[in-house]
Design an enzyme around this catalytic site. Sequence first.
Site, PDB file in Angstrom:
ATOM      1  N   ALA A  18     -20.701 -56.993 -75.304  1.00 49.57           N
ATOM      2  CA  ALA A  18     -21.067 -57.994 -76.310  1.00 49.57           C
ATOM      3  C   ALA A  18     -19.909 -58.987 -76.397  1.00 49.57           C
ATOM      4  CB  ALA A  18     -21.313 -57.322 -77.652  1.00 49.57           C
ATOM      5  N   GLY A  78     -14.511 -60.350 -84.017  1.00 50.26           N
ATOM      6  CA  GLY A  78     -15.110 -59.308 -83.176  1.00 50.26           C
ATOM      7  C   GLY A  78     -16.567 -59.093 -83.525  1.00 50.26           C
ATOM      8  N   ASN A  79     -17.126 -57.987 -83.069  1.00 51.95           N
ATOM      9  CA  ASN A  79     -18.520 -57.658 -83.410  1.00 51.95           C
ATOM     10  C   ASN A  79     -18.678 -56.147 -83.415  1.00 51.95           C
ATOM     11  OD1 ASN A  79     -19.557 -56.721 -80.676  1.00 51.95           O
ATOM     12  ND2 ASN A  79     -18.785 -58.768 -80.155  1.00 51.95           N
ATOM     13  N   HIS A  80     -19.864 -55.680 -83.785  1.00 56.72           N
ATOM     14  CA  HIS A  80     -20.088 -54.244 -84.004  1.00 56.72           C
ATOM     15  C   HIS A  80     -20.466 -53.446 -82.758  1.00 56.72           C
ATOM     16  CE1 HIS A  80     -19.472 -54.297 -88.266  1.00 56.72           C
ATOM     17  NE2 HIS A  80     -20.326 -55.311 -88.414  1.00 56.72           N
ATOM     18  N   SER A  81     -20.334 -54.018 -81.564  1.00 52.07           N
ATOM     19  CA  SER A  81     -20.672 -53.253 -80.359  1.00 52.07           C
ATOM     20  C   SER A  81     -19.833 -51.973 -80.287  1.00 52.07           C
ATOM     21  CB  SER A  81     -20.407 -54.102 -79.115  1.00 52.07           C
ATOM     22  OG  SER A  81     -20.532 -53.299 -77.966  1.00 52.07           O
TER      23      SER A  81
END
Length: 225
Positions: A100, A33-36
């Site tokens: 994102a 995943g990512n930090h969006s």
Amino acid sequence: VDHITTPLPLKGKRALVTAGPTHEAIDPVRFIGNHSSGKMGYAIAARLEQLGADVTLVSGPTALKIPHHVTAVAVQSAAQMFDACKAVFQQADIIVMSAAVADYTPTEVADQKIKKKTEDFSIALKKTTDILARLGKEKREDQTLVGFALETNNELEHAIDKLQRKNLDLIVLNSMQDSGAGFAADTNKVTMINRAGDIQTYDLKSKEDVAKDICTRIIDHQAAL
Ligand code: CTP
Ligand code: CA
């Protein structure tokens, strides 16, 4: 009172907004995943709704509340987000892709939790579909397509390249250079570039106010059609 006197410039228009990260499953308990945070996309969806649009928000996993009167479609992966976007794209007048989206996803998902064994371990990944680029290929003249760009170097050059390559009407460049801008923050500093090559830099402001600026540009584009 405000809600009676506010004109509704987007009444009768339909909007599609993507927001948040995507989660690409590795096994039943893990993902990439990512930090969006999704804040920017949710603020845009809320603003478009306030301006009278009929809004569908396709959202990856976030901790946010769905804005009032917005139709939400919850997705996890880039592939699910693509499917959800395809289902509403044709009917949408305004499309804003602020999610994102993961660029790569595991080539296969293990059906059981992966056990630790060897000292070194790697996961094979394959490219996801670039949703924005795909929609750009199908875009009609009466649609307004807005993309985002997150860059750390040669920002303008990369953003202009994305605008052209993905056939966008407007690109919103997130400036990583300035503090208070970016993923988890409540503020953002952006530069917007349109198809005509017009470059406008905005002050650091709340994501709600950035959403207002983006929507003003969208109204301008729709009005010029
Ligand atoms: N985007 C998308 N689908 C993807 C990847 C990106 O729709 N699979 C969209 C994002 O929502 C954003 C825009 O494309 O509006 C640009 O995303 P960004 O990550 O900045 O650019 P990429 O084209 O993915 O290129 P790179 O990450 O290599 O800079
Ligand atoms: Ca990317």
